[in-house]
Design an enzyme around this catalytic site. Structure first.
Site, PDB file in Angstrom:
ATOM      1  N   GLU A 252     -33.058 -11.851 -12.762  1.00 27.84           N
ATOM      2  CA  GLU A 252     -34.083 -12.385 -13.423  1.00 27.84           C
ATOM      3  C   GLU A 252     -35.415 -12.137 -13.138  1.00 27.84           C
ATOM      4  O   GLU A 252     -35.640 -12.004 -11.499  1.00 27.84           O
ATOM      5  CB  GLU A 252     -33.863 -13.836 -14.113  1.00 27.84           C
ATOM      6  N   LYS A 254     -39.200 -12.882 -11.475  1.00 26.84           N
ATOM      7  CA  LYS A 254     -39.658 -13.937 -10.568  1.00 26.84           C
ATOM      8  C   LYS A 254     -41.221 -13.830 -10.808  1.00 26.84           C
ATOM      9  O   LYS A 254     -41.915 -13.084 -10.861  1.00 26.84           O
ATOM     10  CB  LYS A 254     -39.515 -13.593  -8.938  1.00 26.84           C
ATOM     11  N   ARG A 259     -43.639 -24.001 -11.203  1.00 29.59           N
ATOM     12  CA  ARG A 259     -42.343 -24.198 -11.312  1.00 29.59           C
ATOM     13  C   ARG A 259     -42.478 -25.711 -12.067  1.00 29.59           C
ATOM     14  O   ARG A 259     -43.196 -26.584 -11.768  1.00 29.59           O
ATOM     15  CB  ARG A 259     -41.486 -24.716 -10.348  1.00 29.59           C
ATOM     16  N   ARG A 274     -42.694 -29.001  -9.235  1.00 31.30           N
ATOM     17  CA  ARG A 274     -42.010 -29.024  -8.271  1.00 31.30           C
ATOM     18  C   ARG A 274     -41.906 -30.010  -7.108  1.00 31.30           C
ATOM     19  O   ARG A 274     -40.946 -30.548  -6.695  1.00 31.30           O
ATOM     20  CB  ARG A 274     -42.117 -27.678  -7.787  1.00 31.30           C
ATOM     21  N   GLU A 303     -40.472 -21.877 -15.316  1.00 32.34           N
ATOM     22  CA  GLU A 303     -42.015 -21.452 -14.822  1.00 32.34           C
ATOM     23  C   GLU A 303     -42.833 -21.710 -15.756  1.00 32.34           C
ATOM     24  O   GLU A 303     -42.574 -21.067 -16.950  1.00 32.34           O
ATOM     25  CB  GLU A 303     -41.759 -20.177 -14.359  1.00 32.34           C
ATOM     26  N   PHE A 343     -35.638 -20.879 -17.367  1.00 29.86           N
ATOM     27  CA  PHE A 343     -34.413 -20.160 -16.675  1.00 29.86           C
ATOM     28  C   PHE A 343     -33.070 -20.930 -16.360  1.00 29.86           C
ATOM     29  O   PHE A 343     -32.216 -20.153 -15.920  1.00 29.86           O
ATOM     30  CB  PHE A 343     -34.963 -19.282 -15.596  1.00 29.86           C
ATOM     31  N   ARG A 414     -31.519 -25.103  -0.858  1.00 28.45           N
ATOM     32  CA  ARG A 414     -31.902 -23.670  -0.658  1.00 28.45           C
ATOM     33  C   ARG A 414     -30.674 -23.099   0.129  1.00 28.45           C
ATOM     34  O   ARG A 414     -30.464 -23.291   1.340  1.00 28.45           O
ATOM     35  CB  ARG A 414     -33.243 -23.656   0.464  1.00 28.45           C
ATOM     36  N   LYS A 420     -34.561 -14.632  -3.491  1.00 24.57           N
ATOM     37  CA  LYS A 420     -35.985 -13.987  -3.911  1.00 24.57           C
ATOM     38  C   LYS A 420     -36.378 -12.870  -3.279  1.00 24.57           C
ATOM     39  O   LYS A 420     -36.148 -12.563  -2.001  1.00 24.57           O
ATOM     40  CB  LYS A 420     -37.101 -15.104  -3.912  1.00 24.57           C
TER      41      LYS A 420
END
EC number: 6.5.1.1
Length: 548
Positions: A252, A254, A259, A274, A303, A343, A414, A420
């Site tokens: 997808e 970026k 966020r 975020r 986003e 997303f 994470r 990313k």
């Protein structure tokens, strides 16, 4: 629980260097906390409010110093506090060294010579009242309430009260320690506690549930519309790594935006950054879009991107202008338009989807929204990934994300399920912990900034940043950081960790210059990460991975 008991336990925890023994001490503290369990679980981490609650005490160092000086009597002022701070290095030690209670005779607090004992619940209530104070006279009211606490504090209590007020408990206890302590104290599985913490984002609630209802109660904790959770995060990676690991990659765009987590309760929408700050008011068009588009309660991840009239994305700094705007939002809306790209879907109409595979979550998202969904493509080889990336870059976006189609959503983590991939210069998100005064025309401004990575107990410097900053930006940074200045020694300035810089670099070198063991080669200021708090900054562990 009396606050003196909490402070004594905190002192014992602070003096314990071993992690396992620290967990045992925190577990015992939790087991003995009684009705104050939730508060104690937060206080030991330096928190007054749950992690999902963006309420702030809004007490800066200066106000704290004034209250301390007042409690120490007429022969002590704020300058004395700052001088002592420069000598001993941290506010807790300063507070502990003072002879507090010198102003007990003040009529404003009833007079008398006996100090009323502080309690954990009483301290919490006072700090909550401090946070709620607003309007004319609120600064004086906060100072007086804070003075009352310090005026009743014994030395050890004062040490941890001062630290708590400034959010720096300094006892080496983080979320992981509290997680393990809850599991040990109430004999529940650690993975169950971990999951509950991810979903509730409130260690106090999780601790109380573990004690009262055990593992079954933890399993019943679910997402709540209006209670934000930490965002799932990505790490850097390549298409080859993704395809080797997953076979097929979900790809997808970026976006170069900010966020947001969307919460819709069936009537109205709320937006959270975020950083878990509520950003509903600055983004009315996103709220309107969500309320017009959704028909059932839902929690979405996405986003927000600043765009031109034709939909072309605008620079990241443009969206930050909207996030920071608290007044005259209508004018800001006319100046900078924004769009939502959703997303992910975490919750729909009472059903949590965290454990549902990404591909299915995205299908649910598309069934909820006719527009505003970030497209998700699937690629089986690196050439397909490159084509999708080229399209994203041609459209003016930042790059692409690679995701495991079968991955679940794990708040706050994470991991390797989201990668990313960006073509730009490598950057790190680092915390400003110090500065040096500038020279020449910049002599009256902070000109060089010490940037640090997260460590186990605090922050470790990895470099100094002075390039890439315009004169106009430098003035803004100076104003932004000035309230967080702790101490000055010549040209060196010690700064409270509060602001996160995005820092570009050519290389990470091993170096004895800093305690971290690393130094950035040719560091360059890229921007301020308004969407990140110091706890979101890159860690030494990540730097270890980047250099291995």
């Amino acid at each position: 629980m009396e606050f003196a008991e909490f402070a004594a336990r905190a002192a014992e925890i602070e003096s314990e260097p071993a992690d396992l023994e620290t967990v045992d001490l925190v577990a015992t503290l939790c087991a003995d906390a009684g009705d104050d369990l939730g508060t104690v679980a937060r206080f030991v981490q330096g928190r007054v409010f749950p992690a999902h609650d963006s309420t702030k005490l809004d007490i800066g160092p200066s106000l704290c110093y004034e209250a301390l000086a007042k409690a120490a009597g007429p022969n002590v002022d704020s300058d004395d506090i700052e001088r002592r701070l420069a000598e001993v290095g941290e506010i807790g030690a300063v507070a502990e060294s003072l002879d507090l209670g010198g102003q007990q005779g003040l009529a404003a607090f009833g007079g008398g010579t006996d100090r009323e004992a502080l309690t954990v619940s009483g301290v919490e209530e006072t700090l909550q009242a401090l946070a709620a104070a607003a309007g004319d006279g609120s600064t004086d009211a906060k100072r007086d309430r804070l003075f009352d606490l310090f005026n009743r504090a014994e030395p050890t209590e004062a040490r941890f009260l001062a630290r708590l007020v400034l959010g720096e408990m300094r006892v080496g206890v983080g979320e992981g320690t509290v997680r393990d302590a809850i599991a040990a104290a109430f004999e529940v599985p650690e993975p169950d506690v971990e999951r509950a913490l991810q979903v509730a984002n409130d260690c106090g609630l999780v601790a109380e549930t573990a004690r009262d209802d055990g593992a079954a109660g933890l399993d019943d904790i679910g997402l709540v519309v209006g209670r934000p959770v930490k965002a799932m995060l990505a790490q850097a990676g390549t298409a080859v790594e993704a395809l080797d690991e997953w076979g097929t990659a979900a790809v997808e765009t970026k976006y170069d935006g900010a966020r947001v987590q969307v919460h819709y309760d069936g009537d109205s929408a709320r937006l959270f950054s975020r950083n878990l700050e509520e950003v509903t008011e600055p983004l009315p068009e996103v709220v309107e879009f969500v309320e017009q588009s959704l028909s059932v309660p839902a929690i979405l991840d996405g986003e927000v991107v600043a765009v031109d009239d034709d939909g072309t994305p605008r620079p990241f700094q443009e969206i930050l202008r909207r996030f920071r705007r608290k007044h005259d939002v209508a004018a800001a809306r006319e100046d900078v338009s924004v769009e939502l790209y959703a997303f992910d879907c975490l919750h729909v109409d009472g059903e949590d989807l965290l454990d549902t595979p990404l591909s299915e979550r995205h299908d649910r998202l598309e069934s909820l929204l006719a527009d505003g969904v970030s497209p998700l493509s699937y690629a089986d080889d690196a050439d397909e990934v490159a084509d999708i990336e080229a399209d994203a870059l041609d459209a003016g976006h930042e790059g692409i994300m690679l995701k495991n189609p079968d991955s679940t959503y794990t708040p706050g983590s994470r991991g390797k399920n989201w990668l990313k991939r960006k073509p730009d210069v490598e950057t790190l998100d680092l915390v400003v912990t110090g500065a040096e005064w500038g020279e020449g025309r910049r002599a009256n401004l902070l000109g060089t900034f010490v940037v640090s990575a997260r460590a186990d107990d605090g922050y470790e410097p990895v470099g100094k940043v002075a390039t890439g900053i315009t004169d106009e930006e430098l003035e803004r940074l100076h104003e932004r950081l000035q309230p967080h200045v702790r101490t000055e020694d010549g040209t060196d300035v010690d700064i409270e960790p509060a602001v996160v810089f995005e820092v570009g670099y050519e290389e990470i070198q091993q170096s004895p210059t800093y305690g971290s063991g690393y130094a950035l080669r040719f560091p360059r200021f890229v921007g301020v990460r308004e969407d990140k708090s110091p706890s979101d900054a890159d860690s030494l562990e990540r730097i270890d991975r980047l250099t291995s």
